[in-house]
Design an enzyme around this catalytic site. Sequence first.
Site, short mmCIF file in Angstrom:
data_model
loop_
_atom_site.label_atom_id
_atom_site.label_comp_id
_atom_site.label_asym_id
_atom_site.label_seq_id
_atom_site.Cartn_x
_atom_site.Cartn_y
_atom_site.Cartn_z
N ASN A 123 0.87 -1.19 0.00
CA ASN A 123 0.00 0.00 0.00
C ASN A 123 0.90 1.23 0.00
O ASN A 123 1.49 1.58 1.01
CB ASN A 123 -0.88 -0.05 1.27
CG ASN A 123 -1.71 1.20 1.45
OD1 ASN A 123 -1.80 2.04 0.54
ND2 ASN A 123 -2.33 1.33 2.62
N LYS A 160 0.11 4.27 -0.24
CA LYS A 160 -0.52 5.45 0.38
C LYS A 160 -0.29 6.69 -0.51
O LYS A 160 -0.23 6.56 -1.73
CB LYS A 160 -0.01 5.63 1.81
CG LYS A 160 -0.20 4.34 2.62
CD LYS A 160 -0.06 4.54 4.09
CE LYS A 160 -0.29 3.20 4.79
NZ LYS A 160 -0.23 3.30 6.25
N HIS A 211 -9.68 0.74 4.90
CA HIS A 211 -8.38 0.97 5.54
C HIS A 211 -8.59 1.94 6.71
O HIS A 211 -9.39 2.88 6.62
CB HIS A 211 -7.38 1.56 4.53
CG HIS A 211 -6.00 1.61 5.10
ND1 HIS A 211 -5.59 2.63 5.94
CD2 HIS A 211 -4.95 0.76 5.00
CE1 HIS A 211 -4.34 2.40 6.31
NE2 HIS A 211 -3.93 1.27 5.76
N GLU A 269 -7.02 4.40 7.78
CA GLU A 269 -6.87 5.84 7.49
C GLU A 269 -8.14 6.40 6.82
O GLU A 269 -8.49 7.56 7.03
CB GLU A 269 -5.61 6.06 6.64
CG GLU A 269 -4.36 5.91 7.50
CD GLU A 269 -3.14 5.37 6.78
OE1 GLU A 269 -3.06 5.44 5.55
OE2 GLU A 269 -2.25 4.84 7.50
N GLU A 274 -5.38 -5.21 10.59
CA GLU A 274 -4.36 -4.18 10.81
C GLU A 274 -4.66 -3.46 12.12
O GLU A 274 -5.49 -2.53 12.14
CB GLU A 274 -4.39 -3.16 9.66
CG GLU A 274 -4.08 -3.77 8.31
CD GLU A 274 -3.57 -2.72 7.34
OE1 GLU A 274 -2.43 -2.87 6.89
OE2 GLU A 274 -4.28 -1.73 7.07
N GLY A 315 2.30 2.27 10.80
CA GLY A 315 3.20 3.41 10.65
C GLY A 315 3.89 3.83 11.94
O GLY A 315 4.48 4.90 12.02
N SER A 328 3.33 -2.12 10.31
CA SER A 328 4.78 -2.14 10.49
C SER A 328 5.44 -3.48 10.11
O SER A 328 6.39 -3.92 10.76
CB SER A 328 5.15 -1.73 11.91
OG SER A 328 4.71 -0.40 12.17
P1 PGA Z 1 2.72 0.32 7.65
O1 PGA Z 1 1.24 0.48 7.01
O2 PGA Z 1 3.29 -0.95 7.09
O3 PGA Z 1 3.46 1.54 7.21
O4 PGA Z 1 2.54 0.23 9.12
C1 PGA Z 1 0.40 -0.62 6.83
C2 PGA Z 1 -0.92 -0.19 6.22
O5 PGA Z 1 -1.43 0.88 6.62
O6 PGA Z 1 -1.47 -0.86 5.35
#
Ligand code: PGA
Length: 252
Positions: free
Chosen positions: A9, A11, A95, A97, A167, A173, A212
Site C-alpha cells: 500500500n 498510500k 483501511h 486511514e 491491521e 506506521g 509495520s
Molecule cells: P505500515 O502500514 O506498514 O506503514 O505500518 C500498513 C498499512 O497501513 O497498510
Amino acid sequence: MRRPIVAGNWKMHGTRADNARLIEELLAGHPGRAAAECLVFPPFVYLQDVARLLREAPIGLGAQSVCAEAQGAFTGEVSAAMLKDVGCSHVLVGHSERRWLYHEDDPLVARKFAAAQAKSLVPILCVGEHLEERESGRTEQVVARQLDVVLDLCGVGALESAVIAYEPIWAIGTGRTATPQQAQAVHAFIRERIAERDAKIAEATRVLYGGSVKASNAAELFAQPDVDGGLVGGASLNAEEFLAILAACGSR
Ligand code: PGA
C-alpha cells in the site's frame, strides 16, 4: 491450501519517476514464480501508468479506495468500473486511514465492498482496533463488528472472492508491530467468526496482517498458521525490503 499475498500500500507517496524506478527494481528482483501473490496499490492518479509498467509482470494492481456508488454526480470519487477499466484487479476497502481520517463508517465500508465486487474487483477488507480498544479488551468485539457488517450485507459467500487484512491501528506506521502471537490470536478469531457462517469458506479465506511489517519481522509473522501474508505500507516503498518480505512469505 491458501496462497499467501504480499500487498504494498503506497498510500500518498511517490512521483511518476519514483514509481517507475520502484517498479523497475521490483521487476528486476521478483523471482517470477513466487510462492506468494504480489500486489501494489499506488495512488489513483498513477494507476494507469503503473498498469502499463506492470503489463505481463507477475505483480498485480489495486487501488487504495473506491466509491460506493456506481456512477454519477460524486465529485472527487472514483468508481469500481473506472478502476477495472485502468487495469486494477483489487481494491482496499475500510483501511483505517479512510475510516478514521475520512469518517468512513462500517455501513459505507460494506457498500464499498459490494460496489467493488459488482465490478469483479477483489476487495481487501481492512479491519483493526485502536490501542484503547485493545487495552480495554475489546479487540474481538471491534473486529467482529467490522466483519459482520460486511457479511450481513454481502453474505458469507462474498468472501470467496475477497481478502481480509487485520491491521491493528496502533501498529500502523508506528514501528510497533503486533507480536506474532497477538496477530495469530486475532487471525484465528476472524477465521472462527467466518466459520460460524461457513466453515469451508473460513478455511479458504486469506487473512493478511498489516502494521509495520518489515523484512526483519515478516518471516515470524507469516509463520503463524492463520497469517496468510501481509499488507505492507512504509516498507513497500523500498524494493529491497518489499522483495525480502515477499521472499519471507514464500519460505513459510
Ligand atoms: P505500515 O502500514 O506498514 O506503514 O505500518 C500498513 C498499512 O497501513 O497498510
